[in-house]
Design an enzyme around this catalytic site. Structure first.
Site, mmCIF file in Angstrom:
data_model
loop_
_atom_site.group_PDB
_atom_site.id
_atom_site.type_symbol
_atom_site.label_atom_id
_atom_site.label_comp_id
_atom_site.label_asym_id
_atom_site.label_seq_id
_atom_site.Cartn_x
_atom_site.Cartn_y
_atom_site.Cartn_z
ATOM 1 N N ALA A 1 11.217 1.197 -1.992
ATOM 2 C CA ALA A 1 10.423 0.835 -3.255
ATOM 3 C C ALA A 1 10.637 -0.636 -3.180
ATOM 4 O O ALA A 1 9.803 -1.645 -3.153
ATOM 5 C CB ALA A 1 10.919 1.721 -4.031
ATOM 6 N N ASP B 1 13.366 -0.724 3.803
ATOM 7 C CA ASP B 1 12.262 -1.630 4.090
ATOM 8 C C ASP B 1 12.026 -2.796 3.164
ATOM 9 O O ASP B 1 11.294 -3.412 3.529
ATOM 10 C CB ASP B 1 11.175 -0.858 3.751
ATOM 11 C CG ASP B 1 9.776 -1.502 4.537
ATOM 12 O OD1 ASP B 1 9.512 -2.093 5.366
ATOM 13 O OD2 ASP B 1 8.991 -1.664 3.550
ATOM 14 N N ASP C 1 11.776 12.806 -11.844
ATOM 15 C CA ASP C 1 10.984 11.808 -12.560
ATOM 16 C C ASP C 1 10.826 12.320 -13.887
ATOM 17 O O ASP C 1 9.870 13.264 -14.103
ATOM 18 C CB ASP C 1 9.727 11.777 -11.736
ATOM 19 C CG ASP C 1 8.857 10.732 -12.234
ATOM 20 O OD1 ASP C 1 8.817 10.429 -13.262
ATOM 21 O OD2 ASP C 1 8.115 10.063 -11.377
ATOM 22 N N ARG D 1 2.475 7.799 -7.151
ATOM 23 C CA ARG D 1 1.524 7.766 -6.026
ATOM 24 C C ARG D 1 2.180 7.993 -4.737
ATOM 25 O O ARG D 1 1.882 8.905 -4.015
ATOM 26 C CB ARG D 1 0.965 6.316 -5.912
ATOM 27 C CG ARG D 1 -0.249 6.465 -6.974
ATOM 28 C CD ARG D 1 -0.889 5.037 -7.085
ATOM 29 N NE ARG D 1 0.063 4.032 -7.441
ATOM 30 C CZ ARG D 1 0.236 3.437 -8.622
ATOM 31 N NH1 ARG D 1 -0.498 3.901 -9.564
ATOM 32 N NH2 ARG D 1 1.079 2.594 -8.885
ATOM 33 N N ILE D 2 3.171 7.085 -4.375
ATOM 34 C CA ILE D 2 3.858 7.234 -3.129
ATOM 35 C C ILE D 2 4.746 8.585 -2.889
ATOM 36 O O ILE D 2 4.689 9.260 -2.159
ATOM 37 C CB ILE D 2 4.526 6.115 -2.951
ATOM 38 C CG1 ILE D 2 3.827 4.895 -2.517
ATOM 39 C CG2 ILE D 2 5.543 6.364 -1.459
ATOM 40 C CD1 ILE D 2 4.388 3.598 -2.701
ATOM 41 N N HIS E 1 10.031 -5.243 5.118
ATOM 42 C CA HIS E 1 8.936 -4.730 4.327
ATOM 43 C C HIS E 1 7.481 -4.648 5.037
ATOM 44 O O HIS E 1 6.726 -5.219 4.503
ATOM 45 C CB HIS E 1 8.892 -6.122 3.377
ATOM 46 C CG HIS E 1 8.264 -5.841 1.769
ATOM 47 N ND1 HIS E 1 8.485 -6.182 0.845
ATOM 48 C CD2 HIS E 1 7.456 -4.876 1.421
ATOM 49 C CE1 HIS E 1 8.191 -5.573 -0.255
ATOM 50 N NE2 HIS E 1 7.267 -4.613 0.124
ATOM 51 N N GLU F 1 14.385 -11.299 -0.221
ATOM 52 C CA GLU F 1 13.422 -11.507 1.238
ATOM 53 C C GLU F 1 12.797 -12.574 1.180
ATOM 54 O O GLU F 1 12.569 -13.455 0.413
ATOM 55 C CB GLU F 1 12.252 -10.437 0.960
ATOM 56 C CG GLU F 1 12.720 -8.970 0.874
ATOM 57 C CD GLU F 1 11.439 -7.839 0.610
ATOM 58 O OE1 GLU F 1 10.620 -8.224 0.824
ATOM 59 O OE2 GLU F 1 11.976 -6.739 0.058
ATOM 60 N N GLY G 1 6.059 -1.581 4.522
ATOM 61 C CA GLY G 1 5.304 -0.170 4.112
ATOM 62 C C GLY G 1 3.825 -0.276 3.867
ATOM 63 O O GLY G 1 3.289 0.386 4.184
ATOM 64 N N ALA G 2 3.479 -1.574 3.652
ATOM 65 C CA ALA G 2 1.816 -1.725 3.216
ATOM 66 C C ALA G 2 1.343 -2.380 4.395
ATOM 67 O O ALA G 2 0.189 -2.596 4.267
ATOM 68 C CB ALA G 2 1.633 -2.438 2.137
HETATM 69 N N1 LIG Z 1 7.567 -1.278 0.689
HETATM 70 C C1 LIG Z 1 6.199 -1.263 0.549
HETATM 71 O O1 LIG Z 1 5.722 -2.198 1.208
HETATM 72 C C2 LIG Z 1 5.700 -0.885 -0.833
HETATM 73 C C3 LIG Z 1 4.446 -0.670 -0.858
HETATM 74 C C4 LIG Z 1 3.797 -0.095 -2.142
HETATM 75 C C5 LIG Z 1 4.682 0.198 -3.036
HETATM 76 N N2 LIG Z 1 6.100 -0.101 -2.951
HETATM 77 C C6 LIG Z 1 6.860 0.305 -4.093
HETATM 78 O O2 LIG Z 1 7.055 1.511 -4.186
HETATM 79 C C7 LIG Z 1 7.387 1.909 -5.607
HETATM 80 C C8 LIG Z 1 6.505 3.089 -5.885
HETATM 81 O O3 LIG Z 1 5.158 2.736 -6.016
HETATM 82 P P1 LIG Z 1 4.160 3.847 -6.484
HETATM 83 O O4 LIG Z 1 2.664 3.217 -6.266
HETATM 84 O O5 LIG Z 1 4.457 5.257 -6.084
HETATM 85 O O6 LIG Z 1 4.390 3.792 -8.092
HETATM 86 P P2 LIG Z 1 4.374 5.008 -9.469
HETATM 87 O O7 LIG Z 1 3.973 4.004 -10.380
HETATM 88 O O8 LIG Z 1 2.943 5.526 -8.779
HETATM 89 O O9 LIG Z 1 5.368 5.524 -9.395
HETATM 90 C C9 LIG Z 1 6.677 5.486 -9.764
HETATM 91 C C10 LIG Z 1 7.330 6.700 -10.307
HETATM 92 O O10 LIG Z 1 8.455 6.472 -10.764
HETATM 93 C C11 LIG Z 1 8.744 6.949 -11.882
HETATM 94 N N3 LIG Z 1 9.892 6.503 -12.524
HETATM 95 C C12 LIG Z 1 9.850 5.258 -13.118
HETATM 96 N N4 LIG Z 1 11.233 5.330 -13.755
HETATM 97 C C13 LIG Z 1 11.840 6.242 -13.228
HETATM 98 C C14 LIG Z 1 13.029 6.383 -13.411
HETATM 99 N N5 LIG Z 1 14.108 5.761 -13.912
HETATM 100 N N6 LIG Z 1 13.592 7.637 -12.767
HETATM 101 C C15 LIG Z 1 12.822 8.641 -12.083
HETATM 102 N N7 LIG Z 1 11.314 8.325 -12.044
HETATM 103 C C16 LIG Z 1 11.180 6.935 -12.530
HETATM 104 C C17 LIG Z 1 7.452 6.962 -12.786
HETATM 105 O O11 LIG Z 1 7.362 7.939 -13.498
HETATM 106 C C18 LIG Z 1 6.268 7.088 -11.561
HETATM 107 O O12 LIG Z 1 5.947 8.461 -11.288
HETATM 108 C C19 LIG Z 1 7.038 0.693 -6.219
HETATM 109 O O13 LIG Z 1 8.472 0.127 -6.565
HETATM 110 C C20 LIG Z 1 6.306 -0.142 -5.392
HETATM 111 O O14 LIG Z 1 6.588 -1.562 -5.487
HETATM 112 C C21 LIG Z 1 6.450 -0.679 -1.907
HETATM 113 O O1 LIG Z 2 2.576 -6.567 1.487
HETATM 114 C C1 LIG Z 2 3.112 -6.782 0.389
HETATM 115 O O2 LIG Z 2 2.618 -7.825 -0.171
HETATM 116 C C2 LIG Z 2 3.819 -5.955 -0.451
HETATM 117 C C3 LIG Z 2 3.526 -4.440 -0.322
HETATM 118 C C4 LIG Z 2 4.183 -3.784 -1.312
HETATM 119 O O3 LIG Z 2 5.515 -3.966 -1.644
HETATM 120 C C5 LIG Z 2 3.430 -3.584 -2.729
HETATM 121 O O4 LIG Z 2 4.092 -3.816 -3.812
HETATM 122 O O5 LIG Z 2 2.249 -3.096 -2.779
#
Ligand SMILES: NC(=O)c1ccc[n+]([C@@H]2O[C@H](COP(=O)([O-])OP(=O)(O)OC[C@H]3O[C@@H](n4cnc5c(N)ncnc54)[C@H](O)[C@@H]3O)[C@@H](O)[C@H]2O)c1
Ligand SMILES: O=C(O)CC[C@@H](O)C(=O)O
Length: 535
Positions: A233, A258, A172, A152-153, A282, A263, A284-285
């Protein structure tokens, strides 16, 4: 019946209002609780909703005797002991989509901030300085962006990167070529190949055994000179010590973090003073829009799980897609067919079921996971001692008892919404089939070789007998004398005068004494009773 929901962390009020609007839900909103206090209070709650700050540990889950649902207002579930939740039958619900754009936008905000030295520029202005020569920047245009994880991201980042004139490459292995093509992203053959050409390398993968430490000293050393590394991530995907060393050696142009291994980041962390490292806590969201989205998404799903037993949003119910409501009748047939097969086999002396094979018609193929879970629950019902046997833990409980589970689609079942459960152990095997049509009640249609047509309600009595006159009357009289009300009586036979099978749907329970009395009747060969649990 009222359910109690504990809300910890800072969950947006818009979603909480949806919970509070339900008279059957009592919502207690508290700040992030210290571990011990949460442990002390959790036993009172049916659900907990929180963000990443609250750790849902194995210890907490085991103490939470009433807990049915954990709602996570966000994507990552690495703060939750998922395996233990599944074992205990606790649904884990997250909000996977609502904060995607917020992270993608923060990516560009911070990377441009780093490239244009915006934090230093802002600080110099606050300090009364006007020095433009020290604040020369770089552009995104023409740079190669390497994305690890095109989910997604990663996808949102890729789409926006094109607008900046970047070359976008990603690694990926779990994403199909068509998705890469649709996003105009070139697929890198390997992580190493991606690293070798990335001017900016950004991580968007979940934290797991495969991704922990994915970018370490070796990988940082293989980046083109003066690259940028971004981790939004999860902490630990980029090795913090290796990153610090690379920045201090001026091997990188810079980095953005981030997320952190621990944490909140400790106040005296050397990362805080590392050169060219842009840190955010942190965030991101952390947008109003994202928090509203994830709060609404998770609260609606928690409400539906508690009040309507809708587990379609639960990430630990394996592999279901589509409408949950549409699958309910089929899950009922799967569970009850399995319970019937188990009861009949047990009366034939086969108690230790070794294999459960589920076959489903093509129109149910989307529900293979939940249907297999329902069948596993049917086999275990009344057999294992647990107060929480449900679709979440049934498969793992069955497998832990050595039951082999399989599911396959079949066009040979006679109906596109047919379900057949075959149980086997030793030399014995029995298949029970049913249908869950869209426009009429679910029915059991076959027990072994016998074609029946019966709605599996509270209790099903399965008799085999010689096909001779008078048996039905004697059975009916005996049940009547014992105040067992017959709802449906379906008699089936293979050939006149041979063996016959009766599937008798009755209200209430049938005691062991009544079953034995049925066995005493002339021409009755076997009598099995399947009591079904709550729907
Ligand atoms: N910083 C923040 O506040 C914040 C907010 C939201 C999500 N996140 C984090 O961002 C990350 C991604 O979220 P998302 O919603 O895009 O997840 P998602 O599940 O939509 O995408 C993750 C992708 O990683 C791929 N993947 C898994 N293992 C892999 C590997 N070994 N090599 C390459 N690709 C691989 C998957 O195929 C998938 O397409 C997660 O760790 C999530 O926790 C952080
Ligand atoms: O704000 C949060 O709680 C973490 C957000 C983010 O890392 C998530 O996994 O959705």
């Amino acid at each position: 019946m009222a359910y109690r929901v504990l809300v910890t962390d800072d969950v947006d009020p818009e979603g909480l209002a949806l919970l509070a609007a339900e008279t059957e839900l009592l919502v207690d909103e508290v700040p992030t609780l210290p571990k011990d206090e949460l442990l002390r209070r959790i036993g009172d709650y049916d659900a907990i909703v929180g963000r990443s700050a609250t750790k849902i540990s194995a210890e907490l889950l085991r103490a939470a005797k009433k807990l049915r649902v954990v709602g996570r207002a966000g994507v990552g579930v690495d703060n939750i002991a998922l395996d233990v939740a599944t074992e205990l039958g606790v649904a884990i619900i997250n909000a996977p989509a609502g904060n995607t754009v917020a992270v993608a936008e923060l990516f560009f905000g911070t990377v441009i901030g780093l490239l244009r030295q915006l934090p230093a520029a802002a600080l110099s202005m606050q300090n009364g300085v006007w020095d433009r020569s020290k604040l020369m920047g770089r552009e995104l245009k023409g740079k190669t962006l390497g994305i690890v994880g095109l989910g997604r991201i990663g996808s949102e980042v890729a789409m926006r990167a094109h607008a900046f004139g970047m070359t976008v490459v990603a690694f990926d292995p779990y994403i199909a070529d068509e998705r890469f093509t649709a996003l105009r992203v070139r697929r890198a053959a390997s992580l190493d190949a991606l690293i070798a050409e990335s001017n900016i390398l950004t991580m968007h993968v979940p934290l797991n055994d495969e991704t922990r430490g994915m970018i370490g000293k070796r990988e940082l050393g293989r980046l083109p000179a003066r690259s940028i590394v971004v981790n939004m991530a999860r902490g630990g995907i980029v090795d913090e010590a290796a990153l610090l060393a690379a920045l201090e050696a001026d091997q990188l142009r810079g980095a953005v973090l981030d997320v952190f291994t621990a944490e909140p980041l400790v106040a005296d962390s050397p990362l805080r003073t590392a050169p060219n490292l842009l840190l955010t806590p942190h965030l991101g969201a952390n947008t109003v829009e994202a928090q509203r989205n994830v709060s609404r998404d998770v609260c609606l799903a928690v409400r539906d799980a508690l009040l309507h037993n809708d587990l379609s949003k639960s990430i630990n119910v394996a592999g279901g897609s589509g409408e949950w409501g549409d699958l309910q009748p089929a899950m009922l047939v799967a569970r009850r067919a399995a319970a019937v097969a188990r009861a009949v086999l047990a009366d034939q002396g086969m108690r230790a079921v070794r294999r459960l094979a589920l076959r489903i018609g093509p129109d149910l193929a989307h529900g293979a996971g939940p249907l297999l879970a329902a069948a596993a629950a049917g086999v275990l019902e009344g057999v294992i001692e647990t107060d929480r046997l449900n679709l979440i833990n049934a498969r793992s409980l069955a497998e832990a008892r050595g039951l082999e589970l399989s599911v396959g689609e079949s066009n040979e079942l006679g109906h596109p919404r047919a379900i057949e459960i075959a149980l086997a152990g030793g030399m014995q095997q029995l298949a029970v089939a049913g249908v869950a049509p869209e426009d009429s009640k679910p029915r059991l249609t076959r027990i072994g070789q016998f074609h029946v047509d019966v709605n599996p309600r509270q209790t099903l009595l399965i008799l085999t007998n010689h096909d001779v006159p008078g048996v039905i009357g004697r059975v009916g009289t005996l049940l009547g004398e014992r105040k067992v009300n017959i709802a449906e009586y379906h008699q089936a036979r293979l050939a006149q005068g041979g063996d016959a099978l009766a599937a008798i749907s009755v209200d209430g329970a049938v005691s062991e004494e009544t079953r034995k009395a049925l066995l005493e009747l002339p021409d009755v060969l076997t009598a099995s009773v399947a009591h079904f649990g709550a729907e």
